[in-house]
Design a protein around this motif. Structure first.
Motif, PDB file in Angstrom:
ATOM      1  N   ALA A 114     -41.410  45.419  52.230  1.00 28.58           N
ATOM      2  CA  ALA A 114     -41.127  44.233  53.290  1.00 28.58           C
ATOM      3  C   ALA A 114     -41.058  43.653  53.665  1.00 28.58           C
ATOM      4  O   ALA A 114     -40.707  42.569  53.980  1.00 28.58           O
ATOM      5  N   GLY A 115     -42.709  43.194  53.236  1.00 26.61           N
ATOM      6  CA  GLY A 115     -42.912  41.209  53.519  1.00 26.61           C
ATOM      7  C   GLY A 115     -43.638  41.284  54.303  1.00 26.61           C
ATOM      8  O   GLY A 115     -43.773  40.104  54.885  1.00 26.61           O
ATOM      9  N   GLY A 116     -44.065  41.984  55.499  1.00 28.70           N
ATOM     10  CA  GLY A 116     -45.072  41.796  56.408  1.00 28.70           C
ATOM     11  C   GLY A 116     -44.908  41.228  57.889  1.00 28.70           C
ATOM     12  O   GLY A 116     -43.443  41.119  57.573  1.00 28.70           O
ATOM     13  N   ASP A 120     -44.090  33.251  55.977  1.00 25.38           N
ATOM     14  CA  ASP A 120     -44.609  32.474  54.983  1.00 25.38           C
ATOM     15  C   ASP A 120     -45.203  32.640  53.615  1.00 25.38           C
ATOM     16  O   ASP A 120     -46.568  33.232  54.184  1.00 25.38           O
ATOM     17  N   ARG A 121     -44.996  32.169  52.791  1.00 25.14           N
ATOM     18  CA  ARG A 121     -45.810  32.999  51.463  1.00 25.14           C
ATOM     19  C   ARG A 121     -47.438  32.192  51.631  1.00 25.14           C
ATOM     20  O   ARG A 121     -48.002  33.214  50.825  1.00 25.14           O
ATOM     21  N   LYS A 130     -42.400  40.018  48.244  1.00 26.15           N
ATOM     22  CA  LYS A 130     -41.346  40.167  48.600  1.00 26.15           C
ATOM     23  C   LYS A 130     -40.180  38.675  48.428  1.00 26.15           C
ATOM     24  O   LYS A 130     -39.544  38.980  47.183  1.00 26.15           O
ATOM     25  N   LEU A 131     -40.918  38.130  48.275  1.00 25.07           N
ATOM     26  CA  LEU A 131     -40.492  36.554  47.581  1.00 25.07           C
ATOM     27  C   LEU A 131     -39.990  36.634  45.597  1.00 25.07           C
ATOM     28  O   LEU A 131     -39.159  35.953  44.777  1.00 25.07           O
ATOM     29  N   ALA A 183     -32.035  34.527  48.835  1.00 24.44           N
ATOM     30  CA  ALA A 183     -32.816  35.189  47.528  1.00 24.44           C
ATOM     31  C   ALA A 183     -31.780  36.042  47.090  1.00 24.44           C
ATOM     32  O   ALA A 183     -31.808  37.252  46.287  1.00 24.44           O
ATOM     33  N   LEU A 184     -31.752  37.302  48.863  1.00 25.58           N
ATOM     34  CA  LEU A 184     -30.953  38.616  48.580  1.00 25.58           C
ATOM     35  C   LEU A 184     -29.608  38.268  47.792  1.00 25.58           C
ATOM     36  O   LEU A 184     -28.899  38.452  46.976  1.00 25.58           O
ATOM     37  N   ASN A 185     -28.675  36.952  48.207  1.00 25.80           N
ATOM     38  CA  ASN A 185     -27.567  36.560  47.913  1.00 25.80           C
ATOM     39  C   ASN A 185     -27.050  36.328  46.581  1.00 25.80           C
ATOM     40  O   ASN A 185     -26.737  36.748  45.294  1.00 25.80           O
TER      41      ASN A 185
END
Length: 266
Positions: A114-116, A120-121, A130-131, A183-185
């Motif tokens: 989910a990524g929180g 910001d990484r 996630k990234l 990133a998804l694309n």
């Protein structure tokens, strides 16, 4: 042969296994892919699969978190060599193939982190995970080009402007930030076609998730399309129909996600 594949973030299979009867009755799938089963394999309620008429079950789970499973009316062959994404062994993918005219169809069932809350990484390890996960999936499918494959799951990103209730207000909210969308694309472009948007034009609103925080989710309708079905180009001509089971968000003790399905005419 018509092959209907459904996907649903069930948000605890033990809590909501009765809902699978409703899903099966409404969507009439041949294969059901689940995410967030939240149960270790030895405690998975296997009886529900037999009750539904899905004698074939593959699962990969852990206590309390994550977990994926595939239930099928057709025999399944497990893909044994799926990567350990980000070296975490956290049960976010299971893949299998089913036989069909023209050859096997491989089904990839994913639950993306989910990524929180903070996009910001450096400030948020969950967002960095996630990234990194998305980068690894992209690299994997670039190396191993998919063929006759369907990728489904809770990918936790709403990529299009009409996949969220407000593009402007959610641009800095995790699940719709430009870095996630890119990133998804990039992952999808390794060899997949967005099967749901094949049927629903990109200028039409489409959601699969509504937050528990919205007491009257239907009235506010502040949704996001976080759940996806992709197919490889060789299966695009077989795309026959789709359904998003919006009514499931109103079931008793619902998941915050709803099931969706695509039917292939193979």
């Amino acid at each position: 042969m018509h092959l209907t594949i459904a996907t649903w973030n069930i948000n605890s299979v033990r809590l909501r296994q009765a809902h699978l009867h409703q899903l099966a009755a409404r969507l009439k799938p041949d294969v059901i892919c689940l995410q967030e089963t939240k149960v270790p394999d030895d405690l998975f309620p296997e009886a529900i699969a037999s009750e539904l008429g899905f004698p074939h079950l593959l699962k990969r789970g852990m206590k309390s978190y994550n977990g994926v499973a595939i239930l099928s009316r057709l025999p399944l062959t497990l893909a044994e060599d799926t990567p350990d994404w980000c070296g975490k062994s956290d049960c976010r993918q299971i893949s299998a193939s089913v036989e069909s005219p023209g050859g096997p169809v491989t089904i990839h069932d994913f639950y993306v982190p989910a990524g929180g809350d903070i996009p910001d990484r450096t400030a948020n390890e969950k967002f960095a995970h996630k990234l990194d996960f998305l980068a690894e999936t992209r690299a994997h499918f670039l190396k191993y080009k998919p063929r006759r494959a369907v990728l489904v799951g809770d990918l936790n990103i709403a990529p299009l402007e009409q996949d969220v209730w407000s593009h402007k207000q959610l641009l800095n909210v995790v699940s719709h930030t430009p870095v996630e969308v890119d990133a998804l694309n990039s992952w999808r472009e390794t060899g997949f076609h967005d099967a749901i948007r094949h049927f629903v034009p990109a200028d039409q609103k489409l959601y699969t998730w509504w937050s528990y925080r919205n007491r009257d989710w239907a009235a506010s309708n502040r949704g996001r399309r976080l759940d996806h079905i992709w197919v490889t180009p060789d299966l695009v001509p077989a795309l026959h129909s789709h359904e998003v089971l919006r009514e499931a968000r109103s079931w008793e003790q619902p998941s915050d996600h709803v099931p969706l399905a695509v039917t292939l005419a193979l």
